[in-house]
Design an enzyme around this catalytic site. Structure first.
Site, PDB file in Angstrom:
ATOM      1  N   SER A 119       0.826  -1.201   0.000  1.00 20.09           N
ATOM      2  CA  SER A 119       0.000   0.000   0.000  1.00 20.09           C
ATOM      3  C   SER A 119       0.861   1.253   0.000  1.00 20.09           C
ATOM      4  O   SER A 119       1.971   1.259   0.552  1.00 20.09           O
ATOM      5  CB  SER A 119      -0.899   0.001   1.245  1.00 20.09           C
ATOM      6  OG  SER A 119      -1.523   1.259   1.421  1.00 20.09           O
ATOM      7  N   TYR A 143      -1.810   0.328  10.294  1.00 23.38           N
ATOM      8  CA  TYR A 143      -2.085  -0.355   9.028  1.00 23.38           C
ATOM      9  C   TYR A 143      -0.878  -0.253   8.090  1.00 23.38           C
ATOM     10  O   TYR A 143      -0.398  -1.257   7.556  1.00 23.38           O
ATOM     11  CB  TYR A 143      -3.325   0.230   8.360  1.00 23.38           C
ATOM     12  CG  TYR A 143      -3.452  -0.174   6.910  1.00 23.38           C
ATOM     13  CD1 TYR A 143      -3.691  -1.502   6.562  1.00 23.38           C
ATOM     14  CD2 TYR A 143      -3.286   0.754   5.878  1.00 23.38           C
ATOM     15  CE1 TYR A 143      -3.774  -1.897   5.231  1.00 23.38           C
ATOM     16  CE2 TYR A 143      -3.377   0.371   4.553  1.00 23.38           C
ATOM     17  CZ  TYR A 143      -3.609  -0.945   4.230  1.00 23.38           C
ATOM     18  OH  TYR A 143      -3.680  -1.340   2.920  1.00 23.38           O
ATOM     19  N   LYS A 147       1.942  -3.256   6.574  1.00 16.88           N
ATOM     20  CA  LYS A 147       2.298  -3.484   5.175  1.00 16.88           C
ATOM     21  C   LYS A 147       3.810  -3.393   4.964  1.00 16.88           C
ATOM     22  O   LYS A 147       4.395  -4.173   4.205  1.00 16.88           O
ATOM     23  CB  LYS A 147       1.572  -2.476   4.274  1.00 16.88           C
ATOM     24  CG  LYS A 147       0.073  -2.744   4.155  1.00 16.88           C
ATOM     25  CD  LYS A 147      -0.207  -4.109   3.541  1.00 16.88           C
ATOM     26  CE  LYS A 147      -1.678  -4.351   3.279  1.00 16.88           C
ATOM     27  NZ  LYS A 147      -1.937  -5.680   2.663  1.00 16.88           N
TER      28      LYS A 147
END
Length: 327
Positions: A119, A143, A147
């Site tokens: 991402s 988050y 990643k």
């Protein structure tokens, strides 16, 4: 031989599964169906499994061995930024723990090829207008951290046991390749606007005083079908005889669109009044985040084919084909 698509019943994964099936490949989907739907995988075999759950590694090894899996495309992850801030340990369990189970199963089953959904969140708030893959990664939420840790884990497995891997850093994904594969979650800008319009409410814009031409945030919007094609290009490159020289690729267009431009485009596609309510800025929103997409073109010979008009038109058609048709 077959390809294992983890999270293949979800929004992006279902597009990749359909493209793989269209070119005649044998596809196995593993999905816990928490955000996906079984009717999205077509003729692919569906195995319902939470890859972060107890016993997942053993189950994955069995699937890989029984179906002669040669490549894995890994989509399954939690991806709500706010939720990751509120539940960081759970996000690491889900995203990093799930990936670790998949990689351990691959090592034991002798599967060497992995395409990983990463991402643009790994970059955080970079001080550049066009974000290249070599910009320092400084994620600003759990988050994005999961990643980036996932990319580190892939690199470690490459050094330890010969994993061949590619990480695709998505920018803002929208649209639909087919009307039945629209984005089912109301988490991103386009479905959020359509959701409010269906309920008779005005769209919301968070901040119109950013240092951009119209005062609203600028992002790089990528058509989900272009993104799906990027996965196939990455897999074909990874499974060729050549040793990969690059592992990380931005997937974007290199062109930004503001929030206001996106909302206005929805108005043109739908014919609806999209006059927006302007609210305060959200914390952590950078004014601009646009991909430098040169590397993926040079190495994988991939380029986005669809612009904002195509993206919004396809999203509108998919929304109108669903259960919450407007008008």
């Amino acid at each position: 031989m077959s390809t294992l698509v983890i999270g293949g019943a979800g929004y992006i994964g279902a597009h990749v599964v359909r493209l793989l099936l269209e070119r005649g490949e044998d596809v196995v989907v593993v999905d816990d169906l928490s955000t996906g739907a079984a009717d999205r995988v077509g003729a692919a075999t569906l195995v319902e499994l939470d890859v972060a759950g107890d016993g997942a590694q053993t189950s994955l090894e069995r699937v890989m061995s029984e179906r002669a899996v040669t490549s894995v495309i890994h989509f399954a992850a939690r991806k709500q930024v706010g939720e990751s801030v509120a539940r960081p340990a759970w996000y690491y369990q889900q995203n990093v723990g799930g990936l670790a189970n998949v990689l351990a199963a691959m090592e034991n089953a002798g599967v060497r090829n992995m395409i990983f959904s990463s991402s643009a969140a790994v970059y955080g708030m970079p001080p550049v207008e066009l974000v290249g893959e070599d910009v320092e990664c400084r994620p600003i939420n759990p988050y994005g951290e999961t990643k980036l840790v996932g990319e580190w884990l892939l690199a470690d497995c490459g050094r330890a046991w010969g994993l061949r891997w590619t990480a695709l850093r998505y920018f803002n994904v929208a649209g639909a390749g087919w009307p039945d594969l629209g984005d089912p979650a109301v988490l991103n800008l386009v479905p959020m606007v359509l959701d409010r319009l269906e309920r008779g409410d005005r769209p919301k814009i968070f901040g119109d005083d950013y240092p951009t031409p119209d005062g609203t945030c600028i992002r790089d919007y990528i058509h989900v079908l272009d993104l799906a094609q990027a996965h196939l290009a990455a897999m074909d490159h990874l499974t060729s005889d050549a040793e990969p020289t690059e592992h990380v690729f931005n997937v974007g267009t290199g062109t930004g669109a503001s929030v206001k431009e996106v909302v206005d485009e929805i108005g043109r596609a739908s014919g609806l009044d999209v006059t927006a309510e302007v609210e305060a800025r959200r914390a952590g929103d950078p004014p601009q985040l646009v991909a430098a997409a040169d590397r993926i073109g040079e190495v994988l010979s991939w380029k986005a084919e669809h612009g904002l008009t195509d993206i919004i038109r396809s999203a509108w058609e998919a929304w109108q084909a669903g259960p919450r048709r407007i008008g």
